[in-house]
Design a protein around this motif. Structure first.
Motif, PDB file in Angstrom:
ATOM      1  N   GLU A 179       0.829  -1.209   0.000  1.00 36.27           N
ATOM      2  CA  GLU A 179       0.000   0.000   0.000  1.00 36.27           C
ATOM      3  C   GLU A 179       0.866   1.263   0.000  1.00 36.27           C
ATOM      4  N   LEU A 180       1.916   1.261   0.809  1.00 34.90           N
ATOM      5  CA  LEU A 180       2.783   2.442   0.884  1.00 34.90           C
ATOM      6  C   LEU A 180       3.543   2.665  -0.415  1.00 34.90           C
ATOM      7  N   LEU A 181       3.903   1.596  -1.105  1.00 37.33           N
ATOM      8  CA  LEU A 181       4.587   1.751  -2.389  1.00 37.33           C
ATOM      9  C   LEU A 181       3.660   2.383  -3.431  1.00 37.33           C
ATOM     10  N   GLU A 182       2.359   2.082  -3.366  1.00 36.43           N
ATOM     11  CA  GLU A 182       1.416   2.767  -4.258  1.00 36.43           C
ATOM     12  C   GLU A 182       1.388   4.256  -3.964  1.00 36.43           C
ATOM     13  N   ARG A 183       1.486   4.610  -2.696  1.00 35.51           N
ATOM     14  CA  ARG A 183       1.562   6.031  -2.338  1.00 35.51           C
ATOM     15  C   ARG A 183       2.832   6.668  -2.906  1.00 35.51           C
ATOM     16  N   VAL A 184       3.930   5.919  -2.857  1.00 36.35           N
ATOM     17  CA  VAL A 184       5.192   6.419  -3.405  1.00 36.35           C
ATOM     18  C   VAL A 184       5.049   6.702  -4.895  1.00 36.35           C
ATOM     19  N   ARG A 185       4.451   5.770  -5.620  1.00 31.15           N
ATOM     20  CA  ARG A 185       4.306   5.934  -7.071  1.00 31.15           C
ATOM     21  C   ARG A 185       3.464   7.158  -7.425  1.00 31.15           C
ATOM     22  N   ALA A 186       2.482   7.469  -6.580  1.00 33.01           N
ATOM     23  CA  ALA A 186       1.573   8.580  -6.868  1.00 33.01           C
ATOM     24  C   ALA A 186       2.059   9.918  -6.306  1.00 33.01           C
ATOM     25  N   ALA A 187       3.125   9.897  -5.534  1.00 32.86           N
ATOM     26  CA  ALA A 187       3.553  11.100  -4.802  1.00 32.86           C
ATOM     27  C   ALA A 187       4.239  12.113  -5.711  1.00 32.86           C
ATOM     28  N   ASP A 188       4.104  13.377  -5.346  1.00 31.85           N
ATOM     29  CA  ASP A 188       4.872  14.424  -6.021  1.00 31.85           C
ATOM     30  C   ASP A 188       5.832  15.120  -5.061  1.00 31.85           C
ATOM     31  N   ASP A 189       5.901  14.605  -3.817  1.00 32.19           N
ATOM     32  CA  ASP A 189       6.773  15.232  -2.817  1.00 32.19           C
ATOM     33  C   ASP A 189       7.642  14.194  -2.103  1.00 32.19           C
ATOM     34  N   LEU A 190       7.932  13.065  -2.770  1.00 31.59           N
ATOM     35  CA  LEU A 190       8.840  12.089  -2.177  1.00 31.59           C
ATOM     36  C   LEU A 190      10.241  12.689  -2.079  1.00 31.59           C
ATOM     37  N   TRP A 191      10.890  12.463  -0.935  1.00 28.67           N
ATOM     38  CA  TRP A 191      12.280  12.906  -0.758  1.00 28.67           C
ATOM     39  C   TRP A 191      13.147  11.688  -0.503  1.00 28.67           C
ATOM     40  N   LEU A 192      14.277  11.596  -1.191  1.00 26.62           N
ATOM     41  CA  LEU A 192      15.210  10.499  -0.979  1.00 26.62           C
ATOM     42  C   LEU A 192      16.625  11.011  -1.104  1.00 26.62           C
ATOM     43  N   ASP A 193      17.510  10.472  -0.280  1.00 29.96           N
ATOM     44  CA  ASP A 193      18.925  10.808  -0.400  1.00 29.96           C
ATOM     45  C   ASP A 193      19.754   9.680   0.197  1.00 29.96           C
TER      46      ASP A 193
END
Length: 410
Positions: free
Chosen positions: A272-286
């Protein structure tokens, strides 16, 4: 007579300027920058803070103010405001694929053992520090440094948008990917070391299921956490992996691919959370990285916080930035006409806090993101001992402090 703020003085006035009210450019309006601006202004310096973002950065990421930083914010009169903004988390719960609790840590006991520490969002911390310093410092948002040219008397600075100016000193408090460090010390790859971990965060719109509990799920080499923040939920993904070739910390499409590939097939609420990741426009990763330099200063330029000594995700970055800012301001005030000796004293003192944190990264990673299932089981069993261990560490710190010679307060 001193020149107008941030402008060159007549050469005959340079000595007076450097010993009365030096101008200091600080790059970065996160945590360390505003703290340094506050304390420099308290000592009669003229600070200017430049920040690439158009305003204060918004990040729901929780950070801790603990240890030496507590005394600094108390002296700034900010502790009550920080406690009002606290996340009020009371426990960390580790769960398995079925959502059943397999480990628990009482955060209230940890906080008591930590000597008055408080957890707030980075957004709230930066806002409170900015509000404390904005009346005594100049802030330039939506701009960045493009060049630094030093001579014996000052630093000529050009900006992306503002007119060129001259300052007595320049301090880089601009984070892991510091522009100041690149311009004054060299390319990022010379100083930034990948620790074998990545972290991604995503603010969820839904209300937190557990208003006071952080819920964490592990698979070998991967961690997902759901952290309640003022009624909402912050999802975090922390996972092991080698350095990604061509990694761009501003490429959201790349970030989505990295996270979804890393967590494919995991249980609990991960699909479920990965679906949120795919739809997000504000994901931050580093990348979770360390910054190591032989020295934190070069002439009239010095580094503060993650720009000079990032201690990774597990290393109290905000606490160290606040403590380092106070120490740097104190030492510059002690010898305003001798920045070299001030920088050296600041570095010598602050490294006693930073170096132990940098050496403990892998141990912290093994506890939060175990690489094997056996490691996860061992960590779950060990969680019941964490508050007691924190209390022992606090007591040891007090005993050590009593054995050190007292230093004059600033």
């Amino acid at each position: 007579m001193a020149a107008p703020h941030g402008e060159p003085a007549d050469p005959s006035d340079r000595s007076e300027t450097m010993t009365t009210n030096p101008s200091v450019l600080i790059s970065g309006a996160g945590v360390g920058g505003p703290t340094l601006a506050y304390w420099l202004a308290e000592h009669g310096f003229r600070p200017t803070v430049v920040e690439r973002a158009a305003g204060l950065r918004t990040s729901g990421n929780p950070v801790d103010v603990r240890g030496p930083a507590v005394q600094v914010v108390e002296r700034m009169g900010l502790m009550e405001r920080l406690r009002e903004a606290a996340t009020e988390v009371t426990a960390m719960r580790f769960v398995n694929d079925a959502g059943c609790e397999v480990g628990r840590v009482d955060m209230r006991a940890m906080q008591q053992a930590g000597g008055g520490e408080v957890e707030v969002t980075r957004t709230d911390l930066a806002r409170i520090l900015h509000e404390a310093s904005r009346d005594s410092a100049e802030f330039l948002f939506d701009d960045t440094i493009t060049s630094l040219t030093q001579d014996d008397d000052g630093v000529d600075v050009t900006f992306e948008k503002s007119a060129p100016r001259r300052f007595d000193l320049v301090i880089g408090a601009d984070g892991l990917h510091s522009t100041t460090r690149r311009l004054a010390f060299g390319p990022e790859e010379e100083f930034v070391r990948h620790t074998g971990l990545y972290v991604a965060t995503l603010q969820l719109d839904d209300t937190a299921e557990q208003e006071r509990d952080v819920v964490l799920h592990n698979a070998p080499g991967r961690l997902v956490s759901l952290h309640p923040v003022h009624g909402r939920t912050l999802a975090a993904f922390i996972f092991r992996g080698p350095a990604v070739e061509g990694f761009d910390h501003r490429d959201i499409a790349q970030h989505k691919r990295i996270v979804t590939d890393a967590y494919a097939g995991d249980g609990w609420r991960v699909p479920e959370l990965l679906e949120r990741v795919r739809a997000a426009d504000d994901l931050w990763l580093d990348s979770v990285s360390q910054v190591r330099l032989d020295t934190w200063s070069s002439g009239r330029v010095a580094l503060l916080g993650d720009a000079g000594s990032s201690v990774s995700l597990f290393g109290d970055g905000s606490t160290l930035a606040i403590a380092g800012a106070h120490t740097l301001a104190k030492e510059l005030a002690a010898t305003p006409g001798d920045h070299r000796s001030a920088f050296a004293r600041y570095e010598a003192e602050h490294r006693t806090l930073v170096d132990p944190k940098q050496s403990h990264v892998q141990a912290a990673a093994s506890m939060m993101v175990p690489a094997t299932r056996a490691g996860i089981v061992t960590r779950n069993l060990a969680t019941r001992l964490w508050p007691a261990a924190a209390g022992v560490g606090r007591l040891r710190g007090r005993l050590t402090a009593r054995r050190r010679p007292a230093r004059a307060a600033v």
